[in-house]
Design an enzyme around this catalytic site. Structure first.
Site, mmCIF file in Angstrom:
data_model
loop_
_atom_site.group_PDB
_atom_site.id
_atom_site.type_symbol
_atom_site.label_atom_id
_atom_site.label_comp_id
_atom_site.label_asym_id
_atom_site.label_seq_id
_atom_site.Cartn_x
_atom_site.Cartn_y
_atom_site.Cartn_z
ATOM 1 N N THR A 1 25.079 37.164 36.063
ATOM 2 C CA THR A 1 25.484 37.988 34.927
ATOM 3 C C THR A 1 26.996 38.180 34.917
ATOM 4 O O THR A 1 27.630 38.238 33.872
ATOM 5 C CB THR A 1 24.798 39.379 34.994
ATOM 6 O OG1 THR A 1 23.408 39.199 35.262
ATOM 7 C CG2 THR A 1 24.954 40.141 33.697
ATOM 8 N N ARG B 1 28.065 36.360 43.037
ATOM 9 C CA ARG B 1 27.948 37.464 43.984
ATOM 10 C C ARG B 1 27.051 37.067 45.133
ATOM 11 O O ARG B 1 25.954 36.555 44.918
ATOM 12 C CB ARG B 1 27.348 38.697 43.313
ATOM 13 C CG ARG B 1 28.341 39.360 42.431
ATOM 14 C CD ARG B 1 27.875 40.717 41.999
ATOM 15 N NE ARG B 1 28.637 41.059 40.809
ATOM 16 C CZ ARG B 1 28.378 42.086 40.040
ATOM 17 N NH1 ARG B 1 27.384 42.879 40.332
ATOM 18 N NH2 ARG B 1 29.121 42.324 38.982
ATOM 19 N N SER C 1 31.614 44.405 41.757
ATOM 20 C CA SER C 1 31.449 45.558 40.870
ATOM 21 C C SER C 1 30.909 46.780 41.599
ATOM 22 O O SER C 1 31.525 47.290 42.513
ATOM 23 C CB SER C 1 30.555 45.153 39.699
ATOM 24 O OG SER C 1 30.486 46.190 38.760
ATOM 25 N N HIS C 2 29.728 47.226 41.207
ATOM 26 C CA HIS C 2 29.144 48.460 41.732
ATOM 27 C C HIS C 2 28.310 48.211 42.984
ATOM 28 O O HIS C 2 27.741 49.149 43.532
ATOM 29 C CB HIS C 2 28.264 49.076 40.653
ATOM 30 C CG HIS C 2 27.296 48.069 40.113
ATOM 31 N ND1 HIS C 2 27.707 47.024 39.321
ATOM 32 C CD2 HIS C 2 25.970 47.902 40.303
ATOM 33 C CE1 HIS C 2 26.654 46.265 39.027
ATOM 34 N NE2 HIS C 2 25.591 46.770 39.606
ATOM 35 N N ASP D 1 33.309 52.765 38.820
ATOM 36 C CA ASP D 1 32.651 51.972 39.859
ATOM 37 C C ASP D 1 33.656 51.205 40.715
ATOM 38 O O ASP D 1 34.863 51.423 40.621
ATOM 39 C CB ASP D 1 31.637 51.011 39.228
ATOM 40 C CG ASP D 1 32.314 49.882 38.471
ATOM 41 O OD1 ASP D 1 33.420 50.113 37.953
ATOM 42 O OD2 ASP D 1 31.747 48.774 38.413
ATOM 43 N N ASP E 1 35.061 48.254 40.731
ATOM 44 C CA ASP E 1 36.195 47.548 40.124
ATOM 45 C C ASP E 1 36.724 48.226 38.859
ATOM 46 O O ASP E 1 37.538 47.653 38.151
ATOM 47 C CB ASP E 1 35.807 46.092 39.820
ATOM 48 C CG ASP E 1 34.629 45.996 38.866
ATOM 49 O OD1 ASP E 1 33.780 46.901 38.882
ATOM 50 O OD2 ASP E 1 34.564 45.024 38.097
ATOM 51 N N ASP F 1 35.373 49.138 35.921
ATOM 52 C CA ASP F 1 35.011 48.839 34.531
ATOM 53 C C ASP F 1 33.854 49.705 34.021
ATOM 54 O O ASP F 1 33.580 49.722 32.832
ATOM 55 C CB ASP F 1 34.715 47.347 34.324
ATOM 56 C CG ASP F 1 33.639 46.813 35.242
ATOM 57 O OD1 ASP F 1 33.110 47.579 36.060
ATOM 58 O OD2 ASP F 1 33.323 45.605 35.130
ATOM 59 N N ARG F 2 33.170 50.431 34.921
ATOM 60 C CA ARG F 2 32.072 51.291 34.455
ATOM 61 C C ARG F 2 32.518 52.738 34.360
ATOM 62 O O ARG F 2 33.509 53.133 34.982
ATOM 63 C CB ARG F 2 30.903 51.219 35.441
ATOM 64 C CG ARG F 2 30.266 49.874 35.487
ATOM 65 C CD ARG F 2 29.009 49.887 36.338
ATOM 66 N NE ARG F 2 28.334 48.607 36.210
ATOM 67 C CZ ARG F 2 27.057 48.414 36.427
ATOM 68 N NH1 ARG F 2 26.288 49.408 36.791
ATOM 69 N NH2 ARG F 2 26.523 47.215 36.280
ATOM 70 N N GLU G 1 27.248 48.824 26.988
ATOM 71 C CA GLU G 1 25.998 48.489 27.654
ATOM 72 C C GLU G 1 25.430 49.752 28.278
ATOM 73 O O GLU G 1 26.180 50.626 28.732
ATOM 74 C CB GLU G 1 26.231 47.466 28.758
ATOM 75 C CG GLU G 1 26.672 46.111 28.264
ATOM 76 C CD GLU G 1 26.528 45.073 29.362
ATOM 77 O OE1 GLU G 1 25.487 44.416 29.406
ATOM 78 O OE2 GLU G 1 27.448 44.939 30.185
ATOM 79 N N GLU G 2 24.107 49.799 28.348
ATOM 80 C CA GLU G 2 23.450 50.967 28.928
ATOM 81 C C GLU G 2 23.799 51.159 30.394
ATOM 82 O O GLU G 2 23.600 52.218 30.955
ATOM 83 C CB GLU G 2 21.932 50.871 28.752
ATOM 84 C CG GLU G 2 21.271 49.588 29.266
ATOM 85 C CD GLU G 2 21.355 49.393 30.743
ATOM 86 O OE1 GLU G 2 21.129 50.360 31.465
ATOM 87 O OE2 GLU G 2 21.660 48.264 31.184
ATOM 88 N N LYS H 1 34.754 45.619 29.982
ATOM 89 C CA LYS H 1 34.492 47.036 29.819
ATOM 90 C C LYS H 1 35.539 47.795 30.633
ATOM 91 O O LYS H 1 36.157 47.228 31.536
ATOM 92 C CB LYS H 1 33.071 47.377 30.227
ATOM 93 C CG LYS H 1 32.678 46.962 31.625
ATOM 94 C CD LYS H 1 31.173 47.073 31.783
ATOM 95 C CE LYS H 1 30.732 46.698 33.172
ATOM 96 N NZ LYS H 1 29.787 45.564 33.182
ATOM 97 N N ARG I 1 14.271 45.477 35.933
ATOM 98 C CA ARG I 1 14.809 46.591 35.146
ATOM 99 C C ARG I 1 13.882 46.826 33.959
ATOM 100 O O ARG I 1 13.551 45.889 33.223
ATOM 101 C CB ARG I 1 16.208 46.268 34.630
ATOM 102 C CG ARG I 1 17.215 45.959 35.735
ATOM 103 C CD ARG I 1 18.634 46.197 35.234
ATOM 104 N NE ARG I 1 19.638 45.591 36.080
ATOM 105 C CZ ARG I 1 20.051 46.068 37.254
ATOM 106 N NH1 ARG I 1 19.510 47.156 37.754
ATOM 107 N NH2 ARG I 1 20.999 45.458 37.943
HETATM 108 C C1 G1P Z 1 24.184 44.522 35.439
HETATM 109 C C2 G1P Z 1 24.034 45.320 34.166
HETATM 110 C C3 G1P Z 1 24.774 44.637 33.044
HETATM 111 C C4 G1P Z 1 26.231 44.426 33.437
HETATM 112 C C5 G1P Z 1 26.309 43.692 34.765
HETATM 113 C C6 G1P Z 1 27.740 43.582 35.270
HETATM 114 O O1 G1P Z 1 23.619 43.239 35.269
HETATM 115 O O2 G1P Z 1 22.688 45.499 33.838
HETATM 116 O O3 G1P Z 1 24.677 45.416 31.885
HETATM 117 O O4 G1P Z 1 26.912 43.700 32.467
HETATM 118 O O5 G1P Z 1 25.541 44.384 35.740
HETATM 119 O O6 G1P Z 1 28.322 44.834 35.475
HETATM 120 P P1 G1P Z 1 22.137 42.860 35.770
HETATM 121 O O7 G1P Z 1 22.071 43.214 37.227
HETATM 122 O O8 G1P Z 1 21.202 43.742 34.981
HETATM 123 O O9 G1P Z 1 21.983 41.407 35.465
HETATM 124 ZN ZN ZN Z 2 32.102 46.909 37.637
#
Ligand code: G1P
Ligand code: ZN
Length: 541
Positions: free
Chosen positions: A18, A22, A113-114, A277, A279, A281-282, A363-364, A376, A496
């Site tokens: 996505t 990673r 990211s997170h 988060d 990096d 962006d959240r 995005e949610e 973001k 999810r």
């Molecule tokens: C998750 C989030 C998605 C976001 C992505 C990167 O991806 O659901 O909205 O863009 O992290 O931060 P997912 O793990 O669902 O593929």
């Molecule tokens: Zn991030």
């Protein structure tokens, strides 16, 4: 300095998900792993000779070592210039901005990211293109393809650079320009928002807290919120980026940012709180006694953005990822602007932003952003909220009540089942897919299924397509469930389940209670408990 041509073999699984590639940090630290992937990026984008690149990361374990390696590889392949954040740091939105501002050909962001960091956590590498946004699917496919044919990589035989020293350095023929990671970004924020109005709001005794979660946003938030806007010293918590994020999980949601969440429901809560988060962006937005879901936040921001200098002319359109609630669609309808629904992942917003079809995207999963960059942007969302609050001068809870009274409420929640067996997860989705043709017209747990689909997307700008982006089930009365597998995890599968129900009148319920019928119907259709043995989600947001 010599250029070394080092023989290698393709490494399986170097397929960006996505958001970039990673893997476990220790996987990236294996000899040749990072090098293979970086050379595959160079090969996949037609080489980097003569190009200008941006490089930075969120400071997690292996960030500095990876940055040094990438610089040696950029120099070995003839890059003209690499602009690097001091210490190898850049938040994702700041990197996106630098790419655009400096007219770079692209950039590499080192982040998962997170996801947790540290030697036992995760690491990630993401390539962004010249528009500042994440590489679209076509580019990531070429990178992956290149990784399957790789037989060597090029590396300059050189010493480490002092990444802490701002200024110009040389690596072979390549200029390495080390820049302050914060200043250009802070200037961009000043150009979008009415800093005087926010300063005035803070002057009225309005209190705020920002939790940087020991991640990259700390220095940005301190500079902007405390130094430039005058928030009380200490308003920014956990502000020093740590390689393991203080052993935490730098994901700004009610579960992982629980201390902040709890503080906002205490008697002495500040007026406003937010977190970001790994990096940067959240974002998570809270008011005293209220958590604003990312989907609602997007809707409120869309409804009020015109109050803020950078968006005074109104929005061209809005876009949300398909699983994000439809709250923003209602606002778009009232504003008479287009609303787009894209597959999950910020990369799908790029063409809409570039073409001027959308100004605001969300995005949610706690991601909100606009056409000011192509990622973001956590701190930007916080500033947009503060600027709107400076105009409204009312508590966040009252603002939300006002919004729901006007537009109705899209009750919304996401249930995550983490670390489940990959085969079980795949079968669950496959079986749902197989059941789709017969689903419409059925009544499950008292809810009528109106329509159901395997979400597919055709980009309205470049015509590219994406399939199998999630099972979307519409129930009667504007309720909906979406099921998809995460594309960012590094262990097993994460299922999810996104749940939504619209209510025009009764807007004050507990979301889990309001959503109970949708939860029951989804369980009956998907059989999550039976298949996975899990009776409750691991994370509810
Ligand atoms: C998750 C989030 C998605 C976001 C992505 C990167 O991806 O659901 O909205 O863009 O992290 O931060 P997912 O793990 O669902 O593929
Ligand atoms: Zn991030």
């Amino acid at each position: 300095m010599t250029i070394l041509r080092i023989s290698t073999q393709p490494i399986e699984g170097q397929k960006p998900g996505t958001s970039g590639l990673r893997k476990k940090t220790q996987v990236f630290m294996q000899p040749g792993y990072l090098e293979n992937f970086v050379q595959s990026i160079w090969n996949g984008v037609g080489g980097v000779a003569g190009k200008v690149l941006v490089l930075g990361g969120d400071g997690r374990h292996f960030n500095t070592e990876a940055a040094q390696t990438i610089l040696r590889m950029a120099a070995a392949s003839g890059a003209a210039r690499v602009i690097v954040g001091q210490g190898g740091l850049l938040s994702t939105p700041a990197a996106s901005h630098l790419i655009r501002k400096r007219g770079a050909d692209g950039g590499i962001i080192l982040s998962a990211s997170h996801n947790p960091g540290g030697i036992d956590g995760d690491f990630g590498v993401k390539f962004n293109t010249a528009n500042g946004g994440p590489a679209p699917e076509g580019v990531t496919a070429r990178i992956h393809e290149a990784s399957t044919r790789l037989d060597h990589f090029l590396m300059l035989d050189s010493a480490d650079l002092p990444l802490s020293e701002i200024g110009q350095h040389r690596l072979g023929d390549t200029v390495i320009e080390i820049v302050d990671p914060v200043s250009e970004y802070a200037t961009l924020m000043e150009s979008l928002f009415d800093f005087d109005a926010i300063r005035a709001l803070l002057g009225t005794g309005f209190t705020l807290r920002f939790d940087a979660m020991h991640a990259v946003t700390g220095p940005y938030a301190r500079e902007i919120l405390e130094n430039r806007l005058g928030a009380a010293p200490g308003s920014v918590r956990n502000a020093v980026p740590l390689p393991d994020f203080g052993a935490g999980h730098p994901d700004p949601n009610p579960v992982w940012a629980k201390p902040l969440f709890d503080a906002m429901f205490a008697a002495d809560a500040p007026d406003f709180a937010a977190a970001s988060d790994g990096d940067g962006d959240r974002n998570m937005i809270l008011g005293r006694g209220i958590y604003v879901t990312p989907s609602d936040s997007l809707a409120v921001l869309a409804a009020n953005a015109h109050l803020v200098p950078g968006y005074r002319d109104g929005l061209k359109g809005v876009a949300r990822s398909m699983p994000t609630s439809r709250a923003v669609d209602r606002v778009a309808e009232a504003l008479g602007i287009a609303a787009y629904a894209t597959p999950t992942g910020w990369k799908f917003f790029g063409t809409l932003l570039d073409a001027g079809l959308a100004t605001l995207c969300g995005e949610e999963s706690a991601g909100t952003g606009s056409d000011h960059v192509r990622e973001k942007d956590g701190l930007w969302a916080v500033l947009l909220w503060l600027n709107i609050l400076a105009e409204w001068r009312m508590p966040v809870a009252a603002m939300m009540a006002d919004h729901w009274a006007r537009f109705g409420r899209n009750y919304y929640s996401r249930h995550d089942y983490e670390g489940i067996d990959s085969a079980v997860a795949a079968t669950l989705i496959d079986d749902l897919r197989g059941a789709l043709p017969a689903m419409a017209g059925q009544t499950v747990a008292g809810l009528a299924v109106e329509a159901a689909r395997d979400f597919a997307y055709t980009d309205p700008v470049d015509g590219s397509t994406a399939h199998k982006q999630g099972i979307e089930i519409d129930f009667a009365g504007g309720a909906r469930a979406v099921l998809r597998l995460s594309g960012t995890g590094t262990e097993g599968a994460t299922l999810r389940v996104y749940l939504e129900r619209f209510d025009a009148q009764d807007t004050g319920q507990d979301p889990q209670v309001a959503l109970a019928p949708v939860i029951a119907a989804t369980e009956e259709l998907a059989g999550i408990a039976k298949r996975t043995g899990r009776t409750a989600p691991d994370v509810i947001t």
